[in-house]
Write an enzyme that holds these catalytic residues in place. Structure first.
Site, PDB file in Angstrom:
ATOM      1  N   PHE A  76       0.821  -1.215   0.000  1.00 55.47           N
ATOM      2  CA  PHE A  76       0.000   0.000   0.000  1.00 55.47           C
ATOM      3  C   PHE A  76       0.853   1.262   0.000  1.00 55.47           C
ATOM      4  O   PHE A  76       0.386   2.336  -0.369  1.00 55.47           O
ATOM      5  CB  PHE A  76      -0.957  -0.006   1.205  1.00 55.47           C
ATOM      6  CG  PHE A  76      -0.401   0.634   2.443  1.00 55.47           C
ATOM      7  CD1 PHE A  76       0.364  -0.085   3.337  1.00 55.47           C
ATOM      8  CD2 PHE A  76      -0.633   1.980   2.714  1.00 55.47           C
ATOM      9  CE1 PHE A  76       0.886   0.507   4.472  1.00 55.47           C
ATOM     10  CE2 PHE A  76      -0.119   2.580   3.847  1.00 55.47           C
ATOM     11  CZ  PHE A  76       0.652   1.845   4.728  1.00 55.47           C
ATOM     12  N   LYS A  77       2.119   1.136   0.406  1.00 57.22           N
ATOM     13  CA  LYS A  77       2.971   2.329   0.482  1.00 57.22           C
ATOM     14  C   LYS A  77       3.173   2.983  -0.878  1.00 57.22           C
ATOM     15  O   LYS A  77       3.554   4.148  -0.958  1.00 57.22           O
ATOM     16  CB  LYS A  77       4.297   1.978   1.135  1.00 57.22           C
ATOM     17  CG  LYS A  77       4.118   1.639   2.614  1.00 57.22           C
ATOM     18  CD  LYS A  77       5.422   1.397   3.315  1.00 57.22           C
ATOM     19  CE  LYS A  77       5.226   1.253   4.818  1.00 57.22           C
ATOM     20  NZ  LYS A  77       4.566  -0.030   5.191  1.00 57.22           N
ATOM     21  N   ASP A  78       2.895   2.245  -1.970  1.00 57.03           N
ATOM     22  CA  ASP A  78       2.982   2.842  -3.302  1.00 57.03           C
ATOM     23  C   ASP A  78       2.038   4.042  -3.455  1.00 57.03           C
ATOM     24  O   ASP A  78       2.336   4.959  -4.214  1.00 57.03           O
ATOM     25  CB  ASP A  78       2.623   1.808  -4.382  1.00 57.03           C
ATOM     26  CG  ASP A  78       3.726   0.775  -4.581  1.00 57.03           C
ATOM     27  OD1 ASP A  78       4.908   1.108  -4.372  1.00 57.03           O
ATOM     28  OD2 ASP A  78       3.393  -0.367  -4.970  1.00 57.03           O
TER      29      ASP A  78
END
Ligand SMILES: *Cc1c(COP(=O)(O)O)cnc(C)c1O
Length: 483
Positions: free
Chosen positions: A108-110
């Site tokens: 999810f850090k993208d």
């Protein structure tokens, strides 16, 4: 919109300056001085994710040109992400999974780290800052790769990632050591995540390093979630999830939805609380932890106690004892004076106690629960065998916490990583035989579940490793100074 610090010193700054600075001069974190409201109907009427992202970002990044924001989010979320960017899947019993891992590095850090480099470059242009930004990252896995992918070949920026030689999964390690780009470097640091993190923190606090770098036109910055530029993109997908619930007929516009978030540094869940302050009908936000349950204890007792054993778990991105972004929530609930006192106690004694009346307000918005590795593994198996839904160990921790905190409202679980990032642990949870090799495990998982491994992970096997240096923690300084 201006940004103040959680510890109350100095003048408010613009969004561009908050993003360039990362941490405020008084050691605090930047927070918006107020919460802009949005019209729920307007968010529901947006045609796609990029349009919704532009609507939300414009409310906070008021010093950026709206046309720049619109173009940039369309490039980032339109092109770099697959499968409708952040699809919502029904998982039975009123639970839903918001899949946030269809970006380039499958975590999810993208969502933040694909956008933030562009916000940083634009901020430097707006501020007339011609220096080189040297980003240093200590990572337990996902942040390193997502930051490398986001900052790769960004002009005026270099990025150096330090990961623990014992600490990441083999897939996570290969994601980093095979990274392309002319401005990137990756080092394994002997020891665990704390050794790498302590080494990097020491460099940020080293005035001599700062002076030597400044003489060369270089200043240090962080890609960690203490930066406001990492938080603001995460608000968007709470609105996006809600819109999908409405369109699926799971609730009527205006009714409340609950969210459950697998939590480490408290950034992802705090973005949900920000969405609520802006007018999204959120009931409870459930903070899910693994065996490192410092936050579960905090919500139950009001005592934050970081002096405790550190456990390595199958959800490594949640193996954290000091959750930096909790400071932002405490600021909004209790103000800068009390935050300063608590943070002083944390650094001196390793713990602090929050007043009962503040805890009462916090508990009106938040719940919390923890799940150990065995509980998470059982959850992976149950979801797959009963619902045909496959999830990773971080998401499984959250599903377990969500079930124990379910109300009448639909509950959205934030799914933060692809199960194929942790193929051995997921196969083991499913009770399958374990191949020795990671890629054989990836293949076995794909075969058993009938779901393909993401290309970005499967192709790692054939990419050359570019970075093989292993350094001692006290060698970080020489690496950063190029000596
Ligand atoms: C970073 C991460 C988390 C924790 O997110 P925070 O914003 O640090 O709370 C959870 N799951 C995965 C897979 C992550 O990479």
């Amino acid at each position: 919109m201006q940004f103040t610090t959680t510890r109350g010193a100095g003048q408010p700054v613009s969004a561009a300056r908050a993003i360039c600075l990362g941490l405020a001069g008084d050691g605090g974190l930047f927070v918006p001085e107020r919460f802009p409201s949005v019209d729920l109907k307007e968010t529901l009427a947006q045609p796609d994710y990029p349009a919704l992202a532009a609507l939300i970002l414009e409310k906070f990044l008021t010093d950026y040109d709206p046309a720049f924001l619109r173009d940039t989010v369309r490039q980032v979320y339109g092109e770099a992400f697959g499968e409708g960017t952040a699809p919502l899947r029904a998982a039975g019993d009123g639970l839903y999974s918001l899949e946030l891992w269809h970006g380039p590095t499958c975590a999810f850090k993208d969502f933040a780290l694909q956008l933030m480099p562009r916000l940083l470059v634009e901020a430097k242009r707006m501020l007339g800052d011609g220096s080189t930004t040297a980003i240093l990252v200590a990572t337990s896995g996902d942040t390193g790769k997502a930051a490398l992918a986001g900052y790769c070949d960004v002009p005026g920026v270099t990025i150096t990632v330090f990961y623990p030689s014992h600490g990441t999964s083999e897939i996570q390690r290969l994601q980093m050591t095979t990274q392309q780009g002319g401005n990137v470097a990756v080092y394994a640091v002997q020891g665990n995540f704390d050794d790498a993190q302590t080494g990097v923190k020491r460099i940020f606090g080293d005035a001599d390093v700062a002076r030597q770098l400044a003489a060369r036109g270089v200043h240090l910055s962080s890609a960690n979630s203490i930066n406001w530029g990492r938080l603001v993109p995460q608000i968007v997908y709470y609105f996006h999830a809600y819109g999908q619930l409405v369109r699926a007929g799971a609730l009527k516009a205006g009714d409340k939805a609950d969210f459950c978030v697998p939590t480490g540094n408290f950034g992802d869940i705090l973005a949900g609380w920000y969405a609520k302050q802006m007018g999204l009908p959120v009931g409870k936000l459930i903070c899910a932890s693994n065996k490192n349950d410092v936050l579960t204890e905090f919500f139950a007792t009001g005592v934050y106690n970081a002096r405790r054993p550190f456990y390595r778990t199958t959800s490594p991105s949640m193996d954290i004892l000091v959750s930096s972004n909790l400071e932002r929530l405490l600021y909004h609930m209790a103000g800068a004076d009390r935050v300063r006192g608590w943070m002083k106690q944390l650094s001196e004694d390793g713990s602090y106690r929050v007043d009962p009346e503040v805890m009462e307000r916090i508990r009106a918005d938040f719940g919390a629960a923890s799940a150990d590795d065995a509980t998470a593994a059982a959850q992976i198996r149950e979801l797959f065998e009963q619902r045909g839904y496959l999830c990773d160990p971080h998401t499984a921790v959250a599903f377990s916490a969500a079930r124990r905190n379910k109300s009448e409202a639909p509950m959205v679980v934030l799914s933060t990583a692809s199960p194929f990032k942790f193929p051995r642990d997921v196969l083991a949870a499913l009770g399958r035989p374990l191949p020795r090799d990671e890629f054989a495990a990836m293949g076995a998982l794909a075969e058993y579940t009938g779901q393909p491994a993401p290309k970005a992970l499967a192709c790692l096997r054939s990419l050359p490793e570019r970075f093989d240096a292993v350094i001692a923690p006290d060698a970080l300084r020489d690496v950063v100074l190029g000596e």
